[in-house]
Scaffold this motif. Sequence first.
Motif, short mmCIF file in Angstrom:
data_model
loop_
_atom_site.label_atom_id
_atom_site.label_comp_id
_atom_site.label_asym_id
_atom_site.label_seq_id
_atom_site.Cartn_x
_atom_site.Cartn_y
_atom_site.Cartn_z
N MET A 236 0.82 -1.20 0.00
CA MET A 236 0.00 0.00 0.00
C MET A 236 0.86 1.26 0.00
N GLY A 237 2.02 1.20 0.66
CA GLY A 237 2.94 2.34 0.64
C GLY A 237 3.40 2.66 -0.78
N PHE A 238 3.79 1.63 -1.53
CA PHE A 238 4.19 1.83 -2.93
C PHE A 238 3.00 2.32 -3.76
N ARG A 239 1.82 1.81 -3.45
CA ARG A 239 0.61 2.19 -4.21
C ARG A 239 0.28 3.67 -4.03
N LEU A 240 0.46 4.18 -2.82
CA LEU A 240 0.08 5.56 -2.54
C LEU A 240 1.05 6.59 -3.11
N VAL A 241 2.33 6.23 -3.22
CA VAL A 241 3.29 7.19 -3.78
C VAL A 241 3.34 7.14 -5.31
N ALA A 242 2.69 6.12 -5.88
CA ALA A 242 2.65 5.98 -7.34
C ALA A 242 1.41 6.70 -7.89
N HIS A 245 -2.21 8.67 -7.15
CA HIS A 245 -2.25 9.36 -5.86
C HIS A 245 -1.02 10.24 -5.64
N GLN A 246 0.18 9.67 -5.84
CA GLN A 246 1.45 10.40 -5.76
C GLN A 246 1.58 11.20 -4.46
N LEU A 247 1.29 10.54 -3.34
CA LEU A 247 1.41 11.20 -2.04
C LEU A 247 2.88 11.29 -1.63
N PRO A 248 3.29 12.33 -0.90
CA PRO A 248 4.64 12.36 -0.34
C PRO A 248 4.80 11.27 0.71
N ILE A 249 6.05 10.88 0.96
CA ILE A 249 6.32 9.77 1.89
C ILE A 249 5.72 10.04 3.27
N GLY A 250 5.87 11.27 3.77
CA GLY A 250 5.36 11.59 5.09
C GLY A 250 3.86 11.42 5.19
N TYR A 297 -9.51 -2.89 -2.71
CA TYR A 297 -9.44 -2.98 -4.18
C TYR A 297 -9.87 -1.66 -4.82
N PHE A 298 -10.87 -0.98 -4.23
CA PHE A 298 -11.38 0.26 -4.80
C PHE A 298 -10.34 1.37 -4.64
N ASP A 299 -9.98 2.00 -5.76
CA ASP A 299 -8.84 2.91 -5.81
C ASP A 299 -9.23 4.33 -5.34
N HIS A 300 -9.70 4.40 -4.11
CA HIS A 300 -10.05 5.67 -3.48
C HIS A 300 -9.52 5.63 -2.05
N LEU A 301 -9.01 6.76 -1.58
CA LEU A 301 -8.35 6.78 -0.27
C LEU A 301 -9.28 6.34 0.86
N GLY A 352 7.58 -13.11 2.90
CA GLY A 352 6.31 -12.86 2.21
C GLY A 352 6.29 -11.54 1.47
N GLY A 353 7.11 -10.58 1.93
CA GLY A 353 7.15 -9.29 1.26
C GLY A 353 7.60 -9.39 -0.18
N PHE A 354 8.56 -10.24 -0.43
CA PHE A 354 9.05 -10.39 -1.81
C PHE A 354 7.94 -10.95 -2.71
N PHE A 355 7.09 -11.82 -2.16
CA PHE A 355 6.00 -12.40 -2.94
C PHE A 355 4.94 -11.35 -3.27
N LEU A 356 4.46 -10.64 -2.25
CA LEU A 356 3.38 -9.68 -2.49
C LEU A 356 3.86 -8.43 -3.24
N ILE A 357 5.09 -8.00 -2.99
CA ILE A 357 5.63 -6.86 -3.75
C ILE A 357 5.85 -7.26 -5.21
N TYR A 358 6.26 -8.51 -5.44
CA TYR A 358 6.38 -9.01 -6.81
C TYR A 358 5.01 -9.00 -7.50
N CYS A 359 3.97 -9.42 -6.78
CA CYS A 359 2.61 -9.37 -7.34
C CYS A 359 2.24 -7.93 -7.71
N TRP A 360 2.58 -7.01 -6.84
CA TRP A 360 2.27 -5.59 -7.08
C TRP A 360 3.00 -5.07 -8.32
N GLN A 361 4.27 -5.40 -8.43
CA GLN A 361 5.07 -4.92 -9.55
C GLN A 361 4.53 -5.42 -10.90
N HIS A 362 3.96 -6.62 -10.90
CA HIS A 362 3.58 -7.24 -12.17
C HIS A 362 2.08 -7.26 -12.44
#
Length: 404
Positions: A236-242, A245-250, A297-301, A352-362
Amino acid sequence: MIEFGTPQYKRVTLSLALGSFLVFCNLYLFQPMLPFMAGYFSVSETQVNWVFAASTLALSVALVPWAVGSETIGRRLVMLTGLLAMPIIGLLMLMSDSLLGLVLLRALMGIALAAFASVAVAYMVEELSSKAFSHAIGTYIAANSLGGISGRIAGGTLTDVLGWQQAVLIMACFTAVGAIVVFWLLPKQQHFKPQKGLLRYHNKALVSHLKNRTIWLAMLIGGVNFTLFVNLYSVMGFRLVAPPHQLPIGLASLIFLCYLAGTFSSTLTSVWSEHKDPVSGMLVGITISLLGMLVAYFDHLVWMTLGLLLISFGAFFTHTLAYAWVSQKAKRAKATATALYLVHYYIGGSLGGFFLIYCWQHGGWQAVIMGGSILYAVCYWLCFQLLTKNKLQATNSVIIHHNK
């Protein structure tokens, strides 16, 4: 034994909660920084995940050795050693100018964190009465979630405003002060009996815990549950800065306030355990967490935030019940049993992070839902296996008692 509500109970509960808070602040400090660190070191999302995974993986490896050592030198000394080492390692991170150096120091931090995490529950089991323990474990795990929230928000906001080095420096100073307070508050153990020269005994205890399916299944549930929980947040962190949404890290790090739902749910488990079966509670927690992943799943904050609240509530409810189950069902070497639970817990979180982040990337969140659904199915299967095993043992106990 220390009874619920006494001054000694309050000192134990406060000191262990503070220690737990410090541990989880340090463990999760870098999680919201991952998108920033990927750009800082010019690496992919999967590669930068090692900054987070190194600490959780090293923690999982170090848990059992620390627990075994505590059977000889005592729980209190082990916990204080880890707490006092944490700020020193934090300061060493400031001298690292490479991703590899930072990853190695984060691994060393994981080893220090393991000292406290491996034996705190065993300390409570040995020193507190049954009623006092059932209340203290909820408070302790609530402190886990508060530490996780605070560490993540501090990491994200301080990095945004001051830079990641300053975030690490501030956390190191705060940890040093907190460790001194724990040293002053935490009472010496009155019911601990040292067991020297029993390495073979502990090795047998490890094997016996793994062979006891009533305990091992709960460990596996904890591991898969944590795999989903912590890494859905990372994604979700990667999703929000992309985009879009493009939110700042803070600002993106504020999603970790959703952990408060887990802080609340962990305190409810003592009430559930008094009136209902803990395993059915684990199933309830898993179901609520699954619902959260689907809502997000719904792409709204608003929907994403609601999803994270449900994920946190369900995951911490399941974790608290599974953790208490292992510590109470283990008939001997309780520190080893709780440490072995956390081994499963953190191995799940780190790999597990590598698995779910890989899913996110692809494939974005849709692919995350597909991958996550497989893991939730595994959780359900493990819970039903534990439920069946526990009922069978209860039936056999009744038959044996009747025959006597």
